[in-house]
Design a protein around this motif. Structure first.
Motif, short mmCIF file in Angstrom:
data_model
loop_
_atom_site.label_atom_id
_atom_site.label_comp_id
_atom_site.label_asym_id
_atom_site.label_seq_id
_atom_site.Cartn_x
_atom_site.Cartn_y
_atom_site.Cartn_z
N VAL A 137 36.40 151.89 -35.39
CA VAL A 137 35.51 152.42 -36.44
C VAL A 137 35.77 151.67 -37.75
CG1 VAL A 137 34.91 154.49 -37.76
CG2 VAL A 137 35.41 154.66 -35.31
N TRP A 138 37.05 151.44 -38.02
CA TRP A 138 37.44 150.76 -39.25
C TRP A 138 36.97 149.30 -39.24
CZ3 TRP A 138 42.16 147.57 -40.31
CH2 TRP A 138 42.30 147.31 -41.68
N LEU A 139 37.01 148.67 -38.06
CA LEU A 139 36.53 147.29 -37.96
C LEU A 139 35.03 147.21 -38.26
CD1 LEU A 139 38.29 145.83 -34.78
CD2 LEU A 139 38.62 145.12 -37.16
N GLY A 140 34.29 148.26 -37.89
CA GLY A 140 32.86 148.25 -38.20
C GLY A 140 31.94 148.72 -37.09
N TYR A 141 32.50 149.12 -35.94
CA TYR A 141 31.65 149.65 -34.87
C TYR A 141 31.23 151.09 -35.21
CZ TYR A 141 32.74 145.69 -31.86
OH TYR A 141 32.85 144.43 -31.33
N ASP A 142 29.97 151.41 -34.92
CA ASP A 142 29.46 152.74 -35.20
C ASP A 142 30.25 153.79 -34.38
OD1 ASP A 142 26.97 154.31 -36.37
OD2 ASP A 142 27.38 155.06 -34.33
N PRO A 143 30.68 154.89 -35.02
CA PRO A 143 31.48 155.90 -34.29
C PRO A 143 30.82 156.39 -33.00
CG PRO A 143 31.55 156.35 -36.63
CD PRO A 143 30.58 155.21 -36.44
N LYS A 144 29.52 156.59 -33.01
CA LYS A 144 28.87 157.10 -31.79
C LYS A 144 28.91 156.06 -30.67
CE LYS A 144 25.98 160.67 -33.69
NZ LYS A 144 24.78 160.88 -34.48
N LEU A 145 28.79 154.79 -31.04
CA LEU A 145 28.89 153.73 -30.04
C LEU A 145 30.31 153.72 -29.45
CD1 LEU A 145 27.66 151.07 -28.72
CD2 LEU A 145 28.92 149.87 -30.52
N VAL A 146 31.31 153.85 -30.34
CA VAL A 146 32.70 153.85 -29.88
C VAL A 146 32.92 154.98 -28.87
CG1 VAL A 146 35.10 154.19 -30.61
CG2 VAL A 146 33.57 152.78 -32.00
#
Ligand SMILES: [Zn+2]
Ligand SMILES: [Zn+2]
Length: 272
Positions: A137-146
């Motif tokens: 999430v911190w790197l930039g991936y959307d939380p829902k995608l994660v």
């Protein structure tokens, strides 16, 4: 994550029924019933915990390092990165008493069949499984995608909980298979704390925890010196109770921290 599991549920059920029809001796009524109850309570706890975790993830996402575009390559990296984090989550779950309190549930059955995959603790959100996904999430991936990728990773792992297949040449060099995961569930000395992989087997090979299944060492499923509790409520709570007792009994803060975050302590075998 929950939607992925719910969408796959009919497939899981069909495969489980097939295995039961084909190998009824691999199932025991009470064990399977407990596994199904544990799956339901785990899903419920995960859904409820998202009410707190998603806002936290979106807060962290505001401080993301990059805006990651959803290209096929970035998606592939997301799968690889999540699987890497899963390896460390799983390895920590075996090495840190606090995390083991939730994970022990998955290992407490002396049986191995597809329903064993459902054997999960409802206390994973409290143990802090979600913390391991926060770097993405911190790197930039959307939380829902994660969370969807976490769901797919766990979905893959359903298929490695069976005694049905032997090795699969080439595939089993790169990927987790039933043979590799049987080793992970073994309490034979050679098999303890091996094969932590979720999907990719490369992490175990890279970090020295890979162990192939040996024809001359049949897997003895379960936890060393441990008797499986009969009730699911005891399954999910007994190790936490033991952790609490041991923490209280520890003489000073340093010792208390060692009980909480040091290697898991195994309570003497007893039945409920
Ligand atoms: Zn494990
Ligand atoms: Zn497993």
């Amino acid at each position: 994550m929950e939607y992925v599991q719910l969408a796959l549920a009919p497939l899981y059920l069909a495969i489980m029924l097939w295995e039961y029809w084909r190998y009824p001796q691999r199932y025991q009524g009470r064990d399977s019933l407990n596994n199904l109850i544990l799956a339901g309570t785990f899903q419920l706890a995960e859904m409820l915990s998202l009410l707190a975790i998603l806002p936290l993830f979106y807060l962290l996402h505001q401080y993301r390092l990059w805006d990651i575009e959803l290209t096929p390559l970035n998606l592939l990296w997301a799968f690889v990165l999540q699987d890497f984090l899963y390896y460390w989550f799983h390895r920590a779950s075996h090495k840190v008493h606090w995390l083991w309190c939730a994970h022990v549930v998955h290992h407490s059955s002396p049986l191995m069949n597809f329903s064993t995959a459902f054997r999960q603790s409802l206390f994973y959100p409290i143990a802090g499984m979600w913390l391991f996904w926060s770097p993405m999430v911190w790197l930039g991936y959307d939380p829902k995608l994660v969370l969807a990728i976490v769901g797919l990773n766990l979905g893959y792992q359903f298929f490695v909980h069976t005694r049905s297949t032997a090795g699969i040449p080439v595939f089993d060099y790169w990927f987790n298979t039933p043979s590799h995961h049987r080793v992970h569930h073994g309490r034979n000395p050679q098999y303890i704390d091996k094969n932590f992989a979720g999907v990719l087997m490369i992490w175990d090979r890279m970090f020295g925890t890979f162990q192939p299944e040996l024809a001359k060492v049949p897997v003895d499923f379960g936890v060393v010196g441990f008797m499986e509790p009969k009730r699911w409520t005891v399954m999910v709570s007994h190790q936490w109770r033991y952790l609490w007792q041991q923490t209280i009994a520890a003489p000073n803060w340093r010792a208390k921290l060692r009980v909480l975050f040091g290697p898991p302590l195994h309570q003497p075998a007893k039945n409920d």
